[in-house]
Design a protein around this motif. Structure first.
Motif, mmCIF file in Angstrom:
data_model
loop_
_atom_site.group_PDB
_atom_site.id
_atom_site.type_symbol
_atom_site.label_atom_id
_atom_site.label_comp_id
_atom_site.label_asym_id
_atom_site.label_seq_id
_atom_site.Cartn_x
_atom_site.Cartn_y
_atom_site.Cartn_z
ATOM 1 N N ASN A 35 0.496 -5.126 -12.575
ATOM 2 C CA ASN A 35 1.654 -4.644 -12.013
ATOM 3 C C ASN A 35 2.728 -6.574 -12.192
ATOM 4 O OD1 ASN A 35 -0.241 -5.932 -9.660
ATOM 5 N ND2 ASN A 35 1.437 -6.576 -9.180
ATOM 6 N N SER A 36 3.829 -6.037 -12.393
ATOM 7 C CA SER A 36 4.495 -7.265 -12.836
ATOM 8 C C SER A 36 4.543 -8.091 -11.224
ATOM 9 C CB SER A 36 6.180 -7.012 -12.616
ATOM 10 O OG SER A 36 6.603 -6.326 -11.105
ATOM 11 N N LEU A 37 4.549 -8.999 -11.642
ATOM 12 C CA LEU A 37 4.972 -10.685 -9.817
ATOM 13 C C LEU A 37 5.725 -9.932 -9.048
ATOM 14 C CD1 LEU A 37 4.316 -13.598 -9.193
ATOM 15 C CD2 LEU A 37 7.114 -13.560 -10.507
ATOM 16 N N GLY A 38 5.073 -9.903 -7.791
ATOM 17 C CA GLY A 38 6.108 -9.149 -6.796
ATOM 18 C C GLY A 38 6.436 -7.370 -6.236
ATOM 19 N N THR A 39 5.362 -6.912 -7.112
ATOM 20 C CA THR A 39 4.889 -5.731 -6.501
ATOM 21 C C THR A 39 3.340 -5.779 -6.705
ATOM 22 O OG1 THR A 39 4.831 -5.940 -9.208
ATOM 23 C CG2 THR A 39 7.238 -5.575 -8.896
ATOM 24 N N ASP A 40 3.578 -4.344 -5.951
ATOM 25 C CA ASP A 40 1.897 -3.538 -5.949
ATOM 26 C C ASP A 40 1.803 -2.226 -7.255
ATOM 27 O OD1 ASP A 40 3.651 -1.344 -4.771
ATOM 28 O OD2 ASP A 40 3.044 -1.749 -3.312
ATOM 29 N N LEU A 41 0.422 -1.406 -6.631
ATOM 30 C CA LEU A 41 -0.343 -0.807 -8.144
ATOM 31 C C LEU A 41 1.303 0.573 -7.906
ATOM 32 C CD1 LEU A 41 -1.447 1.245 -5.990
ATOM 33 C CD2 LEU A 41 -3.196 -0.629 -5.989
ATOM 34 N N SER A 42 2.361 0.325 -6.809
ATOM 35 C CA SER A 42 3.043 1.879 -6.649
ATOM 36 C C SER A 42 3.796 1.729 -7.731
ATOM 37 C CB SER A 42 3.389 1.856 -5.323
ATOM 38 O OG SER A 42 4.606 1.117 -5.314
ATOM 39 N N LEU A 71 -6.792 3.020 -14.064
ATOM 40 C CA LEU A 71 -7.330 1.978 -12.881
ATOM 41 C C LEU A 71 -5.683 1.152 -12.649
ATOM 42 C CD1 LEU A 71 -9.322 0.514 -11.078
ATOM 43 C CD2 LEU A 71 -9.593 -1.002 -13.650
ATOM 44 N N ARG A 72 -5.415 1.412 -11.399
ATOM 45 C CA ARG A 72 -4.485 0.207 -10.887
ATOM 46 C C ARG A 72 -4.950 -0.031 -9.388
ATOM 47 N NH1 ARG A 72 0.490 3.773 -8.890
ATOM 48 N NH2 ARG A 72 -1.483 5.778 -8.529
ATOM 49 N N TYR A 73 -4.678 -1.969 -9.222
ATOM 50 C CA TYR A 73 -4.855 -2.540 -8.600
ATOM 51 C C TYR A 73 -3.934 -3.062 -8.557
ATOM 52 C CZ TYR A 73 -4.847 -6.679 -11.954
ATOM 53 O OH TYR A 73 -5.048 -7.240 -13.004
ATOM 54 N N ASP A 74 -3.957 -3.977 -7.125
ATOM 55 C CA ASP A 74 -3.064 -5.232 -6.568
ATOM 56 C C ASP A 74 -3.524 -5.845 -6.530
ATOM 57 O OD1 ASP A 74 -1.257 -3.067 -5.464
ATOM 58 O OD2 ASP A 74 -2.013 -3.257 -4.008
ATOM 59 N N ARG A 75 -2.641 -6.954 -7.823
ATOM 60 C CA ARG A 75 -3.057 -8.699 -8.047
ATOM 61 C C ARG A 75 -2.891 -9.230 -7.188
ATOM 62 N NH1 ARG A 75 0.995 -9.007 -10.949
ATOM 63 N NH2 ARG A 75 -0.302 -8.863 -12.788
ATOM 64 N N ARG A 76 -4.025 -10.197 -6.708
ATOM 65 C CA ARG A 76 -4.414 -11.415 -6.172
ATOM 66 C C ARG A 76 -2.964 -11.722 -5.253
ATOM 67 N NH1 ARG A 76 -7.368 -16.994 -7.799
ATOM 68 N NH2 ARG A 76 -8.921 -15.312 -8.701
ATOM 69 N N GLY A 77 -3.146 -11.422 -3.820
ATOM 70 C CA GLY A 77 -1.946 -12.074 -3.223
ATOM 71 C C GLY A 77 -0.850 -11.044 -2.976
ATOM 72 N N HIS A 78 -1.560 -9.428 -3.247
ATOM 73 C CA HIS A 78 0.041 -8.938 -3.395
ATOM 74 C C HIS A 78 -0.434 -7.442 -2.581
ATOM 75 C CE1 HIS A 78 1.365 -11.061 -6.542
ATOM 76 N NE2 HIS A 78 2.307 -11.293 -6.729
ATOM 77 N N GLY A 79 0.324 -6.365 -2.366
ATOM 78 C CA GLY A 79 0.030 -5.334 -1.732
ATOM 79 C C GLY A 79 -0.870 -5.842 -0.757
ATOM 80 N N LEU A 80 -1.683 -4.690 -0.955
ATOM 81 C CA LEU A 80 -3.500 -4.611 -0.103
ATOM 82 C C LEU A 80 -4.179 -5.476 -0.304
ATOM 83 C CD1 LEU A 80 -3.088 -1.332 0.564
ATOM 84 C CD2 LEU A 80 -2.341 -3.057 1.909
ATOM 85 N N SER A 81 -4.152 -6.640 -1.433
ATOM 86 C CA SER A 81 -4.650 -7.590 -2.086
ATOM 87 C C SER A 81 -5.375 -8.917 -0.748
ATOM 88 C CB SER A 81 -5.045 -7.422 -3.595
ATOM 89 O OG SER A 81 -5.220 -6.947 -4.228
ATOM 90 N N SER A 82 -6.052 -9.998 -0.618
ATOM 91 C CA SER A 82 -5.585 -10.747 0.275
ATOM 92 C C SER A 82 -5.114 -11.666 -0.491
ATOM 93 C CB SER A 82 -7.122 -11.220 0.032
ATOM 94 O OG SER A 82 -8.372 -11.085 -0.146
ATOM 95 N N ALA A 83 -4.712 -13.262 -0.132
ATOM 96 C CA ALA A 83 -4.703 -13.908 -1.136
ATOM 97 C C ALA A 83 -4.918 -15.165 -0.804
ATOM 98 C CB ALA A 83 -3.173 -14.581 -0.179
#
Length: 262
Positions: free
Chosen positions: A29-36, A52-64
């Motif tokens: 995904n792009s900066l400031g978005t989540d996998l949706s 396979l989709r994922y939330d980048r570190r610090g985004h969505g439900l991934s931790s920062a």
């Protein structure tokens, strides 16, 4: 909720589609978005691929983890996810910072990937000074005050008017992004310049631009396609989040490329 726990942070991910004989396709995904942000693509491609989709570190439900981050950090997160899931090789599609991550992976770990698709991105996005100003503003005022300008950069006025629910969903994930995660990724963008390295990418690469994107111009995608050994550029109607604004055309273009019909 699938979570990969790493030494400094965790990554939330999702897999759509089943069948061990299907090829893998990962979306970044792009900066400031989540996998949706990839929902239209996951729905379309999970019939023929394991998506396979994922939330980048610090985004969505991934931790920062504490910032700053580097582009190498973001690329290594992808490789850690592939290793944990025993994925030997996958196609890759990333947008904006996700596309920059895809370029890094093509340079440094090309054998782990089949075809690479980079969207609404550049080999160098913005300037170090510009990202430093953005980080200062976000630290001082948060992200909520940037949502109106973000809507204008990311979507055409026509799409903003016609699809308010879709826009609101994306902007909601933007406003919910952790400050550390956003600032950390801004620092990665500030230090990332792959213009001298993309010639090392040997994978077949498709660059997709939004024709009216004010963030990463079509010329930026044209330069990537021209700078790699096996590159092609396609421009579609829309601005920065072109996979949502031109979802049907985006999916058709991506499908043709993956199937070798273009």
């Amino acid at each position: 909720m699938p979570i990969l726990t790493l030494a400094s942070h965790s990554l939330h991910y999702r897999i759509d589609g089943d069948g061990e004989d299907k090829p893998w396709l990962i979306f970044c995904n792009s900066l400031g978005t989540d996998l949706s942000m990839w929902d239209p693509q996951a729905e379309a491609f999970s019939r023929d691929y394991r998506v396979l989709r994922y939330d980048r570190r610090g985004h969505g439900l991934s931790s920062a983890p504490p910032p700053p981050y580097t582009l190498a950090d973001l690329g290594q997160d992808v490789l850690a996810l592939l290793n944990a899931l025993a994925i030997r090789q996958t196609h890759f599609c990333g947008l904006s910072i996700g596309g920059l991550t895809g370029q890094w992976l093509g340079i440094h770990a090309g054998s782990r990937f089949g075809k690479i698709i980079v969207c609404a991105t550049a080999a160098r996005i913005g300037t170090a000074e510009g990202w430093a100003s953005r980080m200062d503003a976000v630290r001082a005022n948060g992200l909520a005050g940037l949502t109106a300008a973000t809507a204008e950069r990311w979507f055409t006025p026509e799409f903003n008017a016609a699809e308010p629910a879709a826009v609101a969903k994306v902007l909601g994930s933007f406003a919910a992004t952790s400050i550390d995660g956003y600032v950390g990724c801004c620092s990665a963008l500030a230090g990332a310049d792959l213009r001298g390295d993309i010639g090392r990418i040997e994978n077949s690469l498709l660059a997709i631009s939004g024709a009216d994107d004010p963030v990463c111009l079509p010329a930026d995608l044209d330069a990537i396609a021209a700078g790699v050994a096996h590159g092609r550029h396609v421009s579609l109607p829309g601005r920065h989040i072109v996979n949502l604004e031109s979802a049907a055309a985006f999916n058709a273009t991506l499908s043709r490329f993956l199937e070798g019909r273009t």
